[in-house]
Write an enzyme that holds these catalytic residues in place. Sequence first.
Site, mmCIF file in Angstrom:
data_model
loop_
_atom_site.group_PDB
_atom_site.id
_atom_site.type_symbol
_atom_site.label_atom_id
_atom_site.label_comp_id
_atom_site.label_asym_id
_atom_site.label_seq_id
_atom_site.Cartn_x
_atom_site.Cartn_y
_atom_site.Cartn_z
ATOM 1 N N ILE A 129 0.839 -1.202 0.000
ATOM 2 C CA ILE A 129 0.000 0.000 0.000
ATOM 3 C C ILE A 129 0.874 1.252 0.000
ATOM 4 C CG2 ILE A 129 -1.688 1.315 1.340
ATOM 5 C CD1 ILE A 129 -2.898 -1.387 2.197
ATOM 6 N N ASP A 164 10.870 2.694 6.260
ATOM 7 C CA ASP A 164 10.489 1.283 6.410
ATOM 8 C C ASP A 164 11.600 0.577 7.182
ATOM 9 O OD1 ASP A 164 8.358 -0.695 4.584
ATOM 10 O OD2 ASP A 164 9.969 -1.643 5.740
ATOM 11 N N ALA A 192 -4.603 4.025 8.171
ATOM 12 C CA ALA A 192 -5.536 3.037 7.607
ATOM 13 C C ALA A 192 -4.874 1.664 7.684
ATOM 14 C CB ALA A 192 -5.887 3.392 6.164
ATOM 15 N N SER A 193 -3.938 1.501 8.667
ATOM 16 C CA SER A 193 -3.254 0.195 8.740
ATOM 17 C C SER A 193 -3.925 -0.683 9.795
ATOM 18 C CB SER A 193 -1.761 0.374 9.004
ATOM 19 O OG SER A 193 -1.518 0.980 10.257
ATOM 20 N N GLU A 236 -12.788 -2.386 17.538
ATOM 21 C CA GLU A 236 -13.787 -2.098 16.508
ATOM 22 C C GLU A 236 -15.047 -2.899 16.800
ATOM 23 O OE1 GLU A 236 -12.018 -2.729 12.653
ATOM 24 O OE2 GLU A 236 -10.489 -1.193 13.002
ATOM 25 N N HIS A 278 -13.360 1.240 9.073
ATOM 26 C CA HIS A 278 -12.481 0.211 8.487
ATOM 27 C C HIS A 278 -12.928 -0.168 7.064
ATOM 28 C CE1 HIS A 278 -9.573 -3.227 9.695
ATOM 29 N NE2 HIS A 278 -9.444 -2.901 8.415
ATOM 30 N N GLY A 291 -10.236 -0.748 2.387
ATOM 31 C CA GLY A 291 -10.118 -1.735 1.308
ATOM 32 C C GLY A 291 -11.467 -2.210 0.795
HETATM 33 P P1 NAI Z 1 2.823 -4.964 3.563
HETATM 34 O O1 NAI Z 1 3.167 -6.065 4.466
HETATM 35 O O2 NAI Z 1 2.996 -5.101 2.104
HETATM 36 O O3 NAI Z 1 3.618 -3.658 4.003
HETATM 37 C C1 NAI Z 1 3.913 -3.318 5.306
HETATM 38 C C2 NAI Z 1 5.265 -2.598 5.312
HETATM 39 O O4 NAI Z 1 5.464 -2.021 6.577
HETATM 40 C C3 NAI Z 1 6.434 -3.550 5.068
HETATM 41 O O5 NAI Z 1 7.254 -3.020 4.058
HETATM 42 C C4 NAI Z 1 7.160 -3.580 6.412
HETATM 43 O O6 NAI Z 1 8.553 -3.784 6.289
HETATM 44 C C5 NAI Z 1 6.810 -2.217 6.935
HETATM 45 N N1 NAI Z 1 6.921 -2.071 8.380
HETATM 46 C C6 NAI Z 1 6.533 -2.927 9.349
HETATM 47 N N2 NAI Z 1 6.759 -2.415 10.556
HETATM 48 C C7 NAI Z 1 7.304 -1.207 10.367
HETATM 49 C C8 NAI Z 1 7.754 -0.184 11.233
HETATM 50 N N3 NAI Z 1 7.666 -0.320 12.549
HETATM 51 N N4 NAI Z 1 8.250 0.927 10.703
HETATM 52 C C9 NAI Z 1 8.338 1.085 9.358
HETATM 53 N N5 NAI Z 1 7.943 0.149 8.477
HETATM 54 C C10 NAI Z 1 7.422 -0.974 8.994
HETATM 55 O O7 NAI Z 1 1.312 -4.584 3.929
HETATM 56 P P2 NAI Z 1 0.246 -3.808 3.020
HETATM 57 O O8 NAI Z 1 -0.479 -4.733 2.159
HETATM 58 O O9 NAI Z 1 0.894 -2.629 2.405
HETATM 59 O O10 NAI Z 1 -0.772 -3.301 4.164
HETATM 60 C C11 NAI Z 1 -0.384 -2.297 5.088
HETATM 61 C C12 NAI Z 1 -1.360 -2.239 6.236
HETATM 62 O O11 NAI Z 1 -2.663 -1.877 5.755
HETATM 63 C C13 NAI Z 1 -1.547 -3.568 6.966
HETATM 64 O O12 NAI Z 1 -1.530 -3.309 8.361
HETATM 65 C C14 NAI Z 1 -2.926 -4.022 6.575
HETATM 66 O O13 NAI Z 1 -3.540 -4.777 7.580
HETATM 67 C C15 NAI Z 1 -3.646 -2.703 6.368
HETATM 68 N N6 NAI Z 1 -4.814 -2.765 5.491
HETATM 69 C C16 NAI Z 1 -5.912 -2.019 5.832
HETATM 70 C C17 NAI Z 1 -7.039 -2.020 5.050
HETATM 71 C C18 NAI Z 1 -8.212 -1.182 5.415
HETATM 72 O O14 NAI Z 1 -9.339 -1.485 5.036
HETATM 73 N N7 NAI Z 1 -7.992 -0.109 6.099
HETATM 74 C C19 NAI Z 1 -7.137 -2.844 3.846
HETATM 75 C C20 NAI Z 1 -5.894 -3.522 3.500
HETATM 76 C C21 NAI Z 1 -4.797 -3.475 4.330
#
Ligand code: NAI
Length: 629
Positions: free
Chosen positions: A382, A401, A458-459, A489, A512, A515
Site C-alpha cells: 500500500i 520502512d 488506515a493500517s 472495533e 475500516h 479496502g
Molecule cells: P505490507 O506487508 O505489504 O507492508 C507493510 C510494510 O510495513 C512492510 O514493508 C514492512 O517492512 C513495513 N513495516 C513494518 N513495521 C514497520 C515499522 N515499525 N516501521 C516502518 N515500516 C514498517 O502490507 P500492506 O499490504 O501494504 O498493508 C499495510 C497495512 O494496511 C496492513 O496493516 C494491513 O492490515 C492494512 N490494510 C488495511 C485495510 C483497510 O481497510 N484499512 C485494507 C488492506 C490493508
Amino acid sequence: MEKQYFIIDFDSTFIQVEALEELAEILLKKAPQKEEILQQIKNITNLAMEGKMSFSDSLAQRIHLLKARRADLNLLVKRLKRKVSVSVNRNKNFFRKYAAQIYIVSGGFKEFILPIVQQFGLLEKNVFANSFTFDENDAIIGFDNTNILARKDGKVELIKSLQLDGDIFVIGDGYTDYQLKEAGLANKFYAFTENIEREIVLKKADHVTPSLDEFLYVNRLPMAISYPKNRIHVLLLENIHPYAIELFESEGYKIEKCSRSICEEELAKKIQDFSVLGIRSKTRITPKVLAHANRLMTIGAFCIGTDQIELSASRKKGVAVFNAPYSNTRSVVEMTLCEIIALLRNLFDKSTKLHQGVWDKTANGTVEVRGKKLGIIGYGNIGSQLSVLAEFLGMEVYYYDIMEKLALGNAKKCSTLQSLLKKVDVVSVHVDGSPANRNLISDKEFRQMKDGAIFLNASRGFVVDITALSNYLKNGKLKGAAIDVFPEEPAGIGDPFISELQNLPNVILTPHIGGSTEEAQRNIAEFVARKIIDYINTGGTSFSVNFPNLQLPELFRAHRLIHIHHNIPGMLAQINGVLARHKINIVGQFLKTNEDIGYVITDISREYPQAVIQDLKKIPNTIKFRILY
Ligand code: NAI
C-alpha cells in the site's frame, strides 16, 4: 467379469447441444421469425425428451419447421465438431480404447452423427440413428420411417434386437435413454448433466454423472484426469463474492454456500465432507476444526488477514491456505489520497457547516496538495503504491520502512522514523500488523511532527495511541486526521462505537472501509479462487501463507505426484527409492520445505504400476499424497 457395453446418446450428451436446434440456428440466421421458430423447435424437443410427445411426431414436426437442404448438413457438421461435450473431448482415449463396446444410439440423424463420432474412432456399425429423406432437389422432406429408431420405443426395440451379452450401461440426458433401464435391458442408467438437467430424468437415474469423468471414475475406466471435478466439494461461508462461485462452478466443483460464518462446533461436524473451504475474517479455523478435516486440501481466506486461521496446525494437517494480499491495495490508496485532499481543504467541516446552514466561504488554512511533503511509514504494497499516485498529484514523497525497500519514482528514503516525522506535512501509516508495531505512533512521535501536520492511519488500530492523537488534535498541534482503523472495533454493522476522536473538527472517521470497494471484493474473489484452482490442478503453492511456495511448470505428457510430509531427514530419498524400485522415470522434481513440512512434486512418465501409489502412501510421516494427470 462380464463384457461391458456402453450405450451413449448423441444430442446434449456426446455433443453439448441439440443438433436440430443448431441446424435451425444456421437456417434461420436472417429470418424475421427466427426466435419464434427456434422456441417451437425447443418445445417440441423437450416434449419428446420428457416422454410427453411421440418421438416420430416430434421428428416430423421439427423437419417440417426447418425446411433444410443437403448442403446445410455440411455446415451443421462443421459447427457440431466445435460443440462436442467438454468431458467427451477430454476422454478421447476411452473412446478409442473401448470403440468395439461403445454404441451411439440416437433419435437424431446419421448424416451428422457419423462424421462427428468417427473422429473419436467409433465404429460405423455401432452407430444407430435415423436418416433423412431428400427430394430430387436435395431438400430434406422427411425421414426414413422404416427405421426402428423413428418409432415409439425405438431405442428399446433396437437394443433388444442387438442382443448384447454382458453388462449394459446407458449414458444420456433424455427419458428415452432411461427407458432402456426401465425395460430391463440395461444394468444402469447414468443421467448425463454436463449440458442439460431434466428433472424427470434425474429422478429416474441410477447415478447422476455431471461429466463423463464421473462415469469413468465410478466404473474404474481409464480417465483423462485423475479425479472428477464434481467430487471436489467446496464449502463457502460468509457470503463470498459471486465471482468466486462462478469460477469454482466453471471448474465443475460442487458448491455449498452459506451467508454467515459458522461456529467451531458446527464447522467441525460439517468440514469432514469438504475438500475446499472458503471463509472471510469471522470464521475461526481451530485445531478442533482441523482434526475433523480429513478431506480438506485447501482453505481460501477471501480477505487480507489470516489471523483467524491456525496456520501452523493447518500446515501440519497438509492443508494449504491462500489469501488475497494485494487485491484491495488500490482501494486503500485511493481513499487515503482522497482524505489527504479533504483534510488539507477542510472539506468535511465546510460541508457539515453548510448542511447546518452556515456559509463559511474562506481560503484561510486551506492549501493544495501540490508541493506538500507526504511521509509514508511502511513502504509495502500500500505504502509504495500511495507513493506513486501521490507523486502524480505533485506531492514530494518521503518514506520510512524497517526493511530495505526500493524507492519508486522520486520518493526519498528516510533512515529514521524521527527524520521523516520532522520533515513532512502529511504523515500516513501503512505498516503491517506485527505485535511490535503496537503504539508505534504515540506521544513522542506526535510531538516530533511539524506543527499543523495532518495524520492518517488506515493500517491497524493498535499501531496508534488514540489518547495521544486526540490530545494533539485538541491542542492544535495537528491540523487534522483521518482514521479508518481502531484499537477496538465493533463486531457488526449497527453495533455502538465510542472514541475520543469523535466530534473533533477536521477529523475524518471511517469504519475500516479502506479496502472495501466492489472492485476489491471482486479482485479478492478472483485472486483466491484462482490460487485454489491452481493448487488443485497443478499443485502450485505460490502465495500460500503457510506452505512452502512452489510455482510449477504446466504438466505435459506426464503424471504429477504430490507428496506432503513431516519435514524429517531422508524423505526425498525414500520417495525416490520407491520410484527407483518400480523403475519409474522421473521427468522433473521440485522440493521445498519449511519448519515443519516438506512439499515434493515429482513428474513421472505416463505409465506406472498402481503399486507405486500404495508404496508412496505407505512411506512413514506422509501427511497427504495425491496424483495429477
Ligand atoms: P505490507 O506487508 O505489504 O507492508 C507493510 C510494510 O510495513 C512492510 O514493508 C514492512 O517492512 C513495513 N513495516 C513494518 N513495521 C514497520 C515499522 N515499525 N516501521 C516502518 N515500516 C514498517 O502490507 P500492506 O499490504 O501494504 O498493508 C499495510 C497495512 O494496511 C496492513 O496493516 C494491513 O492490515 C492494512 N490494510 C488495511 C485495510 C483497510 O481497510 N484499512 C485494507 C488492506 C490493508
